[in-house]
Design a protein around this motif. Structure first.
Motif, short mmCIF file in Angstrom:
data_model
loop_
_atom_site.label_atom_id
_atom_site.label_comp_id
_atom_site.label_asym_id
_atom_site.label_seq_id
_atom_site.Cartn_x
_atom_site.Cartn_y
_atom_site.Cartn_z
N THR A 1 0.74 -1.33 -0.08
CA THR A 1 -0.11 0.09 0.12
C THR A 1 0.83 1.42 -0.03
O THR A 1 1.91 1.33 0.61
CB THR A 1 -0.98 0.18 1.28
N LEU A 2 0.25 2.31 -0.75
CA LEU A 2 0.91 3.62 -0.70
C LEU A 2 0.42 4.45 0.65
O LEU A 2 -1.12 4.23 0.56
CB LEU A 2 0.86 4.49 -1.74
N GLN A 3 0.78 5.36 1.09
CA GLN A 3 0.25 6.14 2.44
C GLN A 3 0.05 7.57 1.64
O GLN A 3 1.13 8.23 1.17
CB GLN A 3 1.04 6.37 3.61
N ILE A 4 -1.16 7.98 1.57
CA ILE A 4 -1.39 9.36 0.94
C ILE A 4 -1.42 10.39 2.16
O ILE A 4 -2.00 10.23 3.03
CB ILE A 4 -2.78 9.49 0.17
N CYS A 5 -0.44 11.43 1.95
CA CYS A 5 -0.17 12.53 2.93
C CYS A 5 -0.67 13.84 2.73
O CYS A 5 -1.22 14.40 3.59
CB CYS A 5 1.19 12.63 2.98
N VAL B 1 -3.75 3.57 -0.58
CA VAL B 1 -3.87 2.93 -1.96
C VAL B 1 -3.22 1.53 -2.00
O VAL B 1 -1.91 1.42 -2.08
CB VAL B 1 -3.64 3.71 -3.18
N PRO B 2 -4.07 0.61 -2.08
CA PRO B 2 -5.40 0.66 -2.06
C PRO B 2 -6.16 0.73 -0.85
O PRO B 2 -5.51 0.60 0.34
CB PRO B 2 -5.80 -0.84 -2.56
N GLY B 3 -7.39 1.23 -0.68
CA GLY B 3 -8.03 1.39 0.58
C GLY B 3 -9.51 1.63 0.23
O GLY B 3 -9.96 1.42 -0.94
N PRO B 4 -10.23 2.09 1.10
CA PRO B 4 -11.69 2.27 1.07
C PRO B 4 -12.02 3.17 0.28
O PRO B 4 -13.20 3.29 -0.64
CB PRO B 4 -12.27 2.86 2.49
#
Length: 286
Positions: A239-243, A254-257
């Motif tokens: 997953t990537l963390q969106i800041c 991403v991926p996520g809800p």
């Protein structure tokens, strides 16, 4: 008053004090997955070690390898966590100018002249592949810089570095480097956006990138100052963390809800649509 340099790799031989003697070249050849302590001294490395670092790091950038070195220049495996900022390509020069304001003072390397696509020039207090020779970005879709950046000190920074108060500048910041910057003028996600990817030099620095709110604040602040639309943290996981996204801080993955894949994320950027995006992770080579 500038922060003290926390060095993860050696400076070039031109920057070394003349009195530094070469250390033993009989380095152990075994590789270990755990990253050793970062050195605070630039004279911990022999000339042979400096040559090995520079040669191998350039090779690493060329082939997207996961290469790190111990204090004797022996290759080890490590973490490569990175923050990546996406912005319109025409904003890159301004973002680099904002980044230059975050460099330690006084500047520790000769000024580097960069020629942007389109002919604009900017001078930055960093090196490119450990050199200060002019770089012409108009002839390549990618630029690599070796940076040192001033960060505020929080508990996470103190956890990974033994910070001394004498090293702090008047704003309570400390210089941390190298942080490797790769500028892509046509990243995989969309040809009209460019990206700045800041990669930690060591496993310890990678973990600090992930845990420090102060580190994150610097990169989201640079996103704002440079007119960026998105900032993500890549921890080499699934997953990537969106800041930061479209003008506000965000805590999504991403991926996520909200975003099932990268095209869903890219589709929220100004001027985007789903047909233009590609199913690649930010930062992946084309």
């Amino acid at each position: 008053m500038g922060g003290r340099w926390i060095s993860a790799v050696p400076l070039s031989s031109e920057q070394e004090p003349a009195s530094n003697a070469a250390t033993s070249s009989n380095a152990p050849t075994s590789t270990q997955p755990e990253q050793p302590q970062l050195s605070r001294r630039n004279d911990d490395y022999s000339p042979e070690g400096r040559h090995t670092f520079q040669k191998m790091l350039r090779a690493r950038a060329a082939r997207h390898a996961r290469i790190r070195f111990d204090l004797q220049g022996v290759e080890i495996m490590g973490l490569d966590y990175s923050y990546e900022i996406f912005m319109p390509a025409q904003n890159i020069a301004g973002a680099l100018a904002e980044l230059a304001e975050l460099a330690p003072r006084p500047h520790r390397v000769p000024p580097l002249t960069l020629t942007m696509p389109g002919g604009d020039q900017i001078i930055v207090p960093f090196t490119s592949n450990f050199k200060s020779e002019p770089a012409y970005c108009s002839t390549s879709g990618m630029l690599e810089l070796d940076t040192s950046i001033m960060f505020g000190v929080d508990d996470a920074v103190r956890e990974f570095f033994e910070v001394r108060d004498s090293e702090l500048d008047e704003l309570g910041r400390i210089a941390i480097g190298y942080v490797y910057l790769t500028v892509r003028f046509t990243p995989a996600l969309h040809p009209h956006y460019a990206s700045l990817q800041f990669t930690a030099a060591t496993s310890r620095m990678s973990r600090m990138f992930e845990r420090s709110a102060s580190i994150r604040a610097v990169f989201t602040g640079l996103t704002v100052a440079g007119g960026g639309v998105c900032c993500v943290l890549d921890t080499e996981s699934d997953t990537l963390q969106i800041c930061w996204l479209n003008g506000r801080p965000i805590q999504e993955t991403v991926p996520g809800p909200r975003f099932s894949n990268c095209p869903d994320l890219v589709a929220t950027w100004p001027g985007q649509d789903r047909r233009q995006s590609q199913s690649k992770r930010p930062g992946e080579p084309v």
